[in-house]
Design a protein around this motif. Structure first.
Motif, PDB file in Angstrom:
ATOM      1  N   LYS A 109     106.774  23.652  18.227  1.00 24.94           N
ATOM      2  CA  LYS A 109     106.773  22.812  16.937  1.00 24.94           C
ATOM      3  C   LYS A 109     107.328  22.656  15.592  1.00 24.94           C
ATOM      4  N   LEU A 110     107.902  22.491  14.557  1.00 24.93           N
ATOM      5  CA  LEU A 110     108.444  23.291  13.670  1.00 24.93           C
ATOM      6  C   LEU A 110     107.560  22.690  12.075  1.00 24.93           C
ATOM      7  N   TYR A 111     107.123  23.143  11.730  1.00 28.04           N
ATOM      8  CA  TYR A 111     105.691  23.450  10.847  1.00 28.04           C
ATOM      9  C   TYR A 111     106.547  23.835   9.535  1.00 28.04           C
TER      10      TYR A 111
ATOM     11  N   ALA B  19     118.474  22.930  10.582  1.00 30.99           N
ATOM     12  CA  ALA B  19     119.575  22.239  11.634  1.00 30.99           C
ATOM     13  C   ALA B  19     119.622  22.889  12.909  1.00 30.99           C
ATOM     14  N   GLN B  20     119.210  24.198  12.617  1.00 28.86           N
ATOM     15  CA  GLN B  20     119.183  25.480  13.927  1.00 28.86           C
ATOM     16  C   GLN B  20     118.029  26.324  14.351  1.00 28.86           C
TER      17      GLN B  20
ATOM     18  N   LEU C 184     113.052  17.984  -5.441  1.00 29.72           N
ATOM     19  CA  LEU C 184     113.698  18.596  -4.460  1.00 29.72           C
ATOM     20  C   LEU C 184     115.030  19.385  -3.893  1.00 29.72           C
ATOM     21  N   PHE C 185     114.688  20.775  -3.396  1.00 37.93           N
ATOM     22  CA  PHE C 185     115.235  21.438  -2.770  1.00 37.93           C
ATOM     23  C   PHE C 185     115.799  20.746  -2.084  1.00 37.93           C
ATOM     24  N   GLU C 186     117.411  20.907  -1.333  1.00 35.89           N
ATOM     25  CA  GLU C 186     118.347  20.815   0.139  1.00 35.89           C
ATOM     26  C   GLU C 186     117.053  20.900   1.186  1.00 35.89           C
ATOM     27  N   GLY C 187     116.670  22.725   1.264  1.00 34.31           N
ATOM     28  CA  GLY C 187     115.953  23.040   2.593  1.00 34.31           C
ATOM     29  C   GLY C 187     114.154  22.394   2.957  1.00 34.31           C
TER      30      GLY C 187
ATOM     31  N   LEU D  85     113.807  19.757   6.102  1.00 33.58           N
ATOM     32  CA  LEU D  85     112.580  20.248   6.735  1.00 33.58           C
ATOM     33  C   LEU D  85     111.031  19.325   6.231  1.00 33.58           C
ATOM     34  N   ILE D  86     111.257  18.507   4.820  1.00 36.87           N
ATOM     35  CA  ILE D  86     110.472  17.580   4.619  1.00 36.87           C
ATOM     36  C   ILE D  86     110.677  16.448   6.121  1.00 36.87           C
ATOM     37  N   ALA D  87     111.911  15.273   6.167  1.00 36.19           N
ATOM     38  CA  ALA D  87     112.572  15.214   7.443  1.00 36.19           C
ATOM     39  C   ALA D  87     112.118  15.184   8.955  1.00 36.19           C
ATOM     40  N   ALA D  88     112.635  16.379   9.460  1.00 36.39           N
ATOM     41  CA  ALA D  88     112.742  16.714  10.088  1.00 36.39           C
ATOM     42  C   ALA D  88     111.395  17.442  11.155  1.00 36.39           C
ATOM     43  N   ALA D  89     110.319  18.087   9.814  1.00 38.19           N
ATOM     44  CA  ALA D  89     109.072  18.902  10.633  1.00 38.19           C
ATOM     45  C   ALA D  89     108.366  17.867  11.348  1.00 38.19           C
TER      46      ALA D  89
END
Length: 192
Positions: free
Chosen positions: A3-5, A94-95, A120-123, A127-131
């Motif tokens: 998972k991505l946290y 994305a990586q 919000l920062f770009e990163g 991350l919020i969108a994909a985690a």
């Protein structure tokens, strides 16, 4: 399944000590962990994860030239930890997604959710969108006992509400605050 946290918190909430703690736990069990940090954060030297209580560890620097997918393929870690993840760009996030989904390696990214103006920062946005899992690391407001959710930038101890999004600093430049105290300080600044 990996998972991505994304674990976020305000300044001074203990994100870096948590990164170091998790890295230690993996290594103590004989497992391999890759520790990454952004090239942007150079407070204690580039390539260092340093907590305010003095613990530190060297890390791999994430910049525009680092292919994190290739690194993960070569190193085959049990886990990847990323400090200062708010400074990542969309391509770098994305990586991390590819590492989780295609290489089945868990990634835990730690960072700020928003800047000192509440943006919000770009990163963090990516991350919020994909985690798969988003967790808050909590701390208390500098001025009261409520939960801090914002970062307030200060200069010479006084709050400031303008400037570039990224200004590297620690306790001398930022304090964690609740929304009410942030609004109160902003209102006081505007009325001067």
């Amino acid at each position: 399944m990996a998972k991505l946290y994304f674990r976020y918190g305000t300044m001074n909430s203990g994100k870096s000590i948590e990164v170091l703690r998790v890295a230690h736990n993996y290594e103590e069990q004989g497992k391999k962990v890759l520790l990454l940090t952004s090239v942007v954060d150079d407070r204690f030297g580039v390539g260092k994860v340093v907590s305010r209580i003095g613990m530190q560890k060297n890390a791999i620097v994430v910049d525009d030239t680092l292919d994190m997918i290739e690194l993960a393929q070569v190193e085959s870690p049990n886990c990847i930890l990323v400090d200062e993840a708010q400074f990542l760009n969309k391509k770098q996030v994305a990586q991390l997604i590819t590492i989780v989904d295609d290489l089945n390696i868990p990634v835990i990214a730690y960072g700020l959710r928003a800047d000192f103006m509440g943006q919000l920062f770009e990163g963090s946005t990516a991350l919020i969108a994909a985690a798969d899992t988003i967790e808050e690391i909590k701390t208390v407001c500098w001025y009261c006992d409520k939960k801090a959710i914002m970062n307030m930038r200060c200069k010479d101890g006084e709050p400031i509400f303008h400037g570039e999004q990224i200004q590297i600093g620690g306790n001398e430049s930022y304090v964690p605050v609740c929304r009410k105290c942030y609004a109160s300080k902003l209102k006081a600044t505007l009325s001067v």
